[in-house]
Design an enzyme around this catalytic site. Structure first.
Site, PDB file in Angstrom:
ATOM      1  N   CYS A   2      -6.072   4.990 -39.663  1.00 17.83           N
ATOM      2  CA  CYS A   2      -6.056   5.195 -41.105  1.00 17.83           C
ATOM      3  C   CYS A   2      -7.135   4.372 -41.795  1.00 17.83           C
ATOM      4  O   CYS A   2      -7.434   3.245 -41.396  1.00 17.83           O
ATOM      5  CB  CYS A   2      -4.715   4.779 -41.675  1.00 17.83           C
ATOM      6  N   ARG A  27     -13.190   6.466 -38.037  1.00 17.83           N
ATOM      7  CA  ARG A  27     -12.022   5.753 -37.526  1.00 17.83           C
ATOM      8  C   ARG A  27     -11.000   6.708 -36.918  1.00 17.83           C
ATOM      9  O   ARG A  27     -10.127   6.293 -36.167  1.00 17.83           O
ATOM     10  CB  ARG A  27     -11.351   4.952 -38.652  1.00 17.83           C
ATOM     11  N   TRP A  72      -4.047   8.904 -39.828  1.00  8.14           N
ATOM     12  CA  TRP A  72      -3.943   9.258 -38.411  1.00  8.14           C
ATOM     13  C   TRP A  72      -2.444   9.197 -38.110  1.00  8.14           C
ATOM     14  O   TRP A  72      -1.833   8.133 -38.147  1.00  8.14           O
ATOM     15  CB  TRP A  72      -4.726   8.250 -37.567  1.00  8.14           C
ATOM     16  N   ASN A  97      -2.080   1.446 -44.271  1.00  9.50           N
ATOM     17  CA  ASN A  97      -2.539   1.492 -42.884  1.00  9.50           C
ATOM     18  C   ASN A  97      -1.657   0.516 -42.118  1.00  9.50           C
ATOM     19  O   ASN A  97      -1.497  -0.621 -42.540  1.00  9.50           O
ATOM     20  CB  ASN A  97      -4.020   1.064 -42.844  1.00  9.50           C
ATOM     21  N   GLY A  98      -1.064   0.967 -40.995  1.00  6.52           N
ATOM     22  CA  GLY A  98      -0.183   0.093 -40.222  1.00  6.52           C
ATOM     23  C   GLY A  98       1.143   0.784 -39.981  1.00  6.52           C
ATOM     24  O   GLY A  98       1.277   1.982 -40.220  1.00  6.52           O
ATOM     25  N   GLU A 479     -15.697   4.472 -16.628  1.00  4.72           N
ATOM     26  CA  GLU A 479     -16.233   4.630 -17.977  1.00  4.72           C
ATOM     27  C   GLU A 479     -16.887   6.017 -18.138  1.00  4.72           C
ATOM     28  O   GLU A 479     -16.730   6.667 -19.171  1.00  4.72           O
ATOM     29  CB  GLU A 479     -17.227   3.494 -18.267  1.00  4.72           C
ATOM     30  N   LYS A 483     -15.684   8.766 -20.854  1.00  2.00           N
ATOM     31  CA  LYS A 483     -16.589   9.387 -21.843  1.00  2.00           C
ATOM     32  C   LYS A 483     -16.472  10.900 -21.774  1.00  2.00           C
ATOM     33  O   LYS A 483     -16.380  11.576 -22.792  1.00  2.00           O
ATOM     34  CB  LYS A 483     -18.059   8.996 -21.605  1.00  2.00           C
ATOM     35  N   GLU A 486     -13.058  12.078 -23.150  1.00  2.00           N
ATOM     36  CA  GLU A 486     -12.919  11.821 -24.586  1.00  2.00           C
ATOM     37  C   GLU A 486     -13.614  12.886 -25.433  1.00  2.00           C
ATOM     38  O   GLU A 486     -13.052  13.366 -26.409  1.00  2.00           O
ATOM     39  CB  GLU A 486     -13.563  10.469 -24.959  1.00  2.00           C
ATOM     40  N   HIS A 502      -7.736   8.785   0.587  1.00  2.00           N
ATOM     41  CA  HIS A 502      -6.318   8.479   0.376  1.00  2.00           C
ATOM     42  C   HIS A 502      -5.717   9.361  -0.705  1.00  2.00           C
ATOM     43  O   HIS A 502      -4.712   8.995  -1.313  1.00  2.00           O
ATOM     44  CB  HIS A 502      -6.149   6.998   0.046  1.00  2.00           C
ATOM     45  N   LYS A 601     -11.056   5.544 -33.692  1.00  6.44           N
ATOM     46  CA  LYS A 601     -12.010   4.491 -33.344  1.00  6.44           C
ATOM     47  C   LYS A 601     -11.337   3.118 -33.329  1.00  6.44           C
ATOM     48  O   LYS A 601     -11.573   2.308 -32.457  1.00  6.44           O
ATOM     49  CB  LYS A 601     -13.141   4.493 -34.374  1.00  6.44           C
TER      50      LYS A 601
HETATM   51  C1  G6P Z   1     -10.136   3.322 -29.056  1.00  6.17           C
HETATM   52  C2  G6P Z   1     -11.588   3.733 -29.114  1.00  6.17           C
HETATM   53  C3  G6P Z   1     -12.287   3.340 -27.825  1.00  6.17           C
HETATM   54  C4  G6P Z   1     -12.104   1.853 -27.575  1.00  6.17           C
HETATM   55  C5  G6P Z   1     -10.630   1.453 -27.584  1.00  6.17           C
HETATM   56  C6  G6P Z   1     -10.477  -0.049 -27.610  1.00  6.17           C
HETATM   57  O1  G6P Z   1      -9.464   4.062 -28.094  1.00  6.17           O
HETATM   58  O2  G6P Z   1     -11.703   5.120 -29.290  1.00  6.17           O
HETATM   59  O3  G6P Z   1     -13.663   3.636 -27.929  1.00  6.17           O
HETATM   60  O4  G6P Z   1     -12.648   1.540 -26.330  1.00  6.17           O
HETATM   61  O5  G6P Z   1     -10.008   1.943 -28.769  1.00  6.17           O
HETATM   62  O6  G6P Z   1     -10.996  -0.504 -28.824  1.00  6.17           O
HETATM   63  P1  G6P Z   1     -11.589  -1.924 -29.096  1.00  6.17           P
HETATM   64  O7  G6P Z   1     -12.016  -1.874 -30.535  1.00  6.17           O
HETATM   65  O8  G6P Z   1     -10.488  -2.905 -28.890  1.00  6.17           O
HETATM   66  O9  G6P Z   1     -12.721  -2.140 -28.170  1.00  6.17           O
END
Ligand code: G6P
Length: 606
Positions: A2, A27, A72, A97-98, A479, A483, A486, A502, A601
């Site tokens: 949010c 965000r 969100w 927000n929260g 990673e 990506k 995502e 395995h 985000k």
């Molecule tokens: C969300 C974001 C990711 C990020 C993760 C951890 O899922 O989309 O890109 O890696 O949060 O966030 P941080 O701000 O703690 O690195």
């Protein structure tokens, strides 16, 4: 997650609110709304579409005081009725927000007092609570302060009242909020990027702060209700740094910003030949000499950075290291090591699970804490004894790119400092030289973009992909898979190549592309055998290979040659093509690259 924007001015604030929301889109959100005070009435507009849709719906809305929100969904589906702002009896409007943890109990009580609820959200209780105090003749400020005492959980709040066109009350506990100080106008927002068109003078609010904002002034009260002064800071983030420029997406821009993000991160911290513990804070040397192990806590991409660091810390610095997902650690009964250095990694510095994990570690007596973060003044930075600020600049794309590679740089610096302190750093100058060379090495990998864009065409029709890596490149495979899933929504998994037989080998056939990270390191020959296992089962291989690996192209084996081998820093270089691959596959699939579905985000709730 949010996002909040609020404004008070002598001009119509609707365009300011909308522009701010647009800048907070990164965000992550699924609905948006705003409310203004106009002629002692609340005028509210909400939408389940993008901010652009909210803008067209609010074309006729005007007011000099307003609050706005991107939501969100947590409590209740994304819908108009659940979208913020929430109102109580056309008098009080709230954006939040929260998460309010005791909302069910409060909801029952407020219902018994005659309040009608129109949404499924936890936020609506806040509006009614404030209303109940306001109707007893309290000022808006006192009504908010009294209501806050009854709330359990986390919040950043903006509150206005229909009959009070001169005040906006805001508050924060557990969720970020800052005040933007203008000339004859004031603002609030979840982060500074939302306010850059109107001001770069900000006050980062502290935990428990409540602020009475007026056009020409503001009064800040701390968690105990005492008036306090908080420093006005001039944000270093420029308006240009959050503009897209000539790039098609923020993710593409941010991938390309990695050479400068890395050199900025190195800039102030390592001179030409050596590095010192002081880069992690004044107390770092003393703290590091006390620690006998490292515990890294993080989520998502940051967790992968931590996993790479484990290889460095154990091999180069000779210090035992564990890496744990923050959301697991915070609820697990673990055995605290009071001499551990607890390292929290986060691009945003506001991830709820990472914050809670840090607090959990501290509660167990682990006081040696270090935050590595990309946002100054973030909650995580403030709660840690030591700190290191990566200088990646604002990262808008939800999928983290430059924040990740700068975290790796920070963690490599930490490794070198700890190795030096333990008398293990014989090649300090070489390592510093390798770090200084990194931006240009990354640039050479970025030059592979056209080749990777072409390669991506072969992935767009796939439903699954398998990523392989070994040693410190296994987290890079993780990673790469993250990506891809995502932003392209292709199901992707990553395995240490030695684990293939395995289980995952059962999945390999001609429809399962297998992407392998193949650095020229000590595990190369083992990796080559693993790749043979894939090829023998008809799997199509895409190998990102360092020069001199002698892996040659053949039927079903596609080799993408990396420009150079970077030794211990190789994970940084191998990350880049996987970011580009995910980006170009997503382009092929036409997904919303910067704002992938269901993701956020800044994950400010658990
Ligand atoms: C969300 C974001 C990711 C990020 C993760 C951890 O899922 O989309 O890109 O890696 O949060 O966030 P941080 O701000 O703690 O690195």
């Amino acid at each position: 997650m949010c996002g909040i924007v609020g404004a008070m001015a002598q001009r119509n604030v609707v365009p300011i609110l909308l522009e701010g929301l647009q800048r907070l889109e990164y965000r992550g959100y699924d609905s948006a709304g705003l409310v203004v005070v106009n002629d002692k009435m609340l005028e509210r507009v909400r939408s389940t579409g993008r901010v652009k849709e909210l803008a067209s719906r609010s074309a006729d809305t005007q007011g000099q005081l307003g609050i706005a929100h991107t939501r969100w969904a947590t409590h209740g589906a994304p819908s108009i009725k659940n979208a913020h702002p929430h109102q109580s009896r056309d008098m009080i409007a709230v954006v939040h927000n929260g998460i309010i943890e005791n909302y069910e109990e409060l909801r029952a009580r407020l219902k018994s007092e005659g309040y009608e609820f129109t949404s499924e959200t936890d936020t609506e209780v806040i509006a009614h609570l404030i209303h109940s105090h306001y109707m007893h003749g309290n000022s808006l400020l006192v009504s908010v302060q009294t209501a806050l005492k009854e709330l359990e959980g986390a919040y950043a709040l903006g509150v206005i009242a229909a009959d009070n066109p001169n005040q906006l009350i805001c508050a924060r506990r557990g969720s970020p909020l800052l005040l933007g100080v203008g000339i004859g106008e004031n603002f609030v927002a979840s982060d500074v990027s939302a306010l850059l068109p109107v001001t770069n003078r900000v006050i980062y609010l502290e935990e428990g702060d409540v602020v009475e904002v007026e056009r020409e002034s503001y009064r800040i009260f701390d968690a105990h209700g005492k008036p306090v002064d908080r420093a006005v800071q001039v944000s270093e983030i420029s308006n240009e740094s959050v503009q897209l420029g000539n790039y098609r997406h923020y993710m593409q821009k941010e991938i390309h910003e990695q050479p400068s993000a890395i050199s900025d991160t190195l800039e102030s911290v390592c001179n030409s030949t050596s590095i010192s513990p002081g880069i992690f804070g004044a107390d770092a040397a003393a703290t590091f000499s006390e620690v006998n192990s490292i515990l890294i806590l993080a989520c998502g991409t940051s967790y992968h950075a931590g996993m790479v660091a484990r290889y460095w810390l154990e091999e180069i610095a000779g210090i035992q290291c564990t890496v744990e997902i923050a959301s697991e650690y915070r609820y697990r009964t673990s055995v605290p090591n009071l001499n551990a250095l607890v390292v929290v990694l986060s691009q945003s510095g506001e991830t709820a699970d990472t914050m809670a994990a840090l607090n959990h570690a501290k509660d167990m007596g682990q006081g040696n804490t270090l935050a590595i973060c990309n946002v100054p003044e973030s909650a995580l930075i403030r709660a840690s004894k030591l700190r290191f600020l990566t200088r990646a600049g604002p990262e808008i794309g939800v999928a983290s790119t430059k924040a990740f590679t700068t975290q790796l740089v920070a963690l490599f610096l930490l490794t070198l400092v700890l190795a030096k302190q333990r008398g293990r750093l014989v090649q300090e100058t070489e390592f510093v030289h390798a770090l200084r060379h990194l931006p240009s090495a990354v640039q050479k990998v970025l030059d592979m973009e056209p080749q990777i864009a072409t390669l991506a065409e072969r992935f767009a029709s796939k439903h699954h992909a398998l990523f392989l890596g070994r040693g410190m490149h296994y987290p890079i495979a993780l990673e790469g898979a993250l990506k891809l899933k995502e932003i392209s929504y292709i199901h992707a998994e990553a395995y240490p190549a030695g684990e293939l037989k395995h289980g995952p080998l059962a999945l390999v056939d001609k429809d399962m592309p297998v992407i392998s990270v193949a650095p020229n390191d000590t595990l190369l020959e083992k990796l080559k055998s693993n790749l043979q296992e894939v090829r023998a089962r008809g799997g199509e291989l895409y190998v990102f290979a360092d020069a001199d690996t002698l892996i040659s192209e053949s039927d079903g084996v596609n080799v993408i040659q990396m420009p150079e081998h970077a030794g211990y820093l190789s994970p940084v270089l191998h990350t880049i093509p996987l970011q580009l691959l995910a980006y170009y596959v997503a382009l092929q699939k036409g997904t919303d690259v910067d704002k992938p579905r269901n993701l956020a985000k800044s994950v400010t709730v658990e």
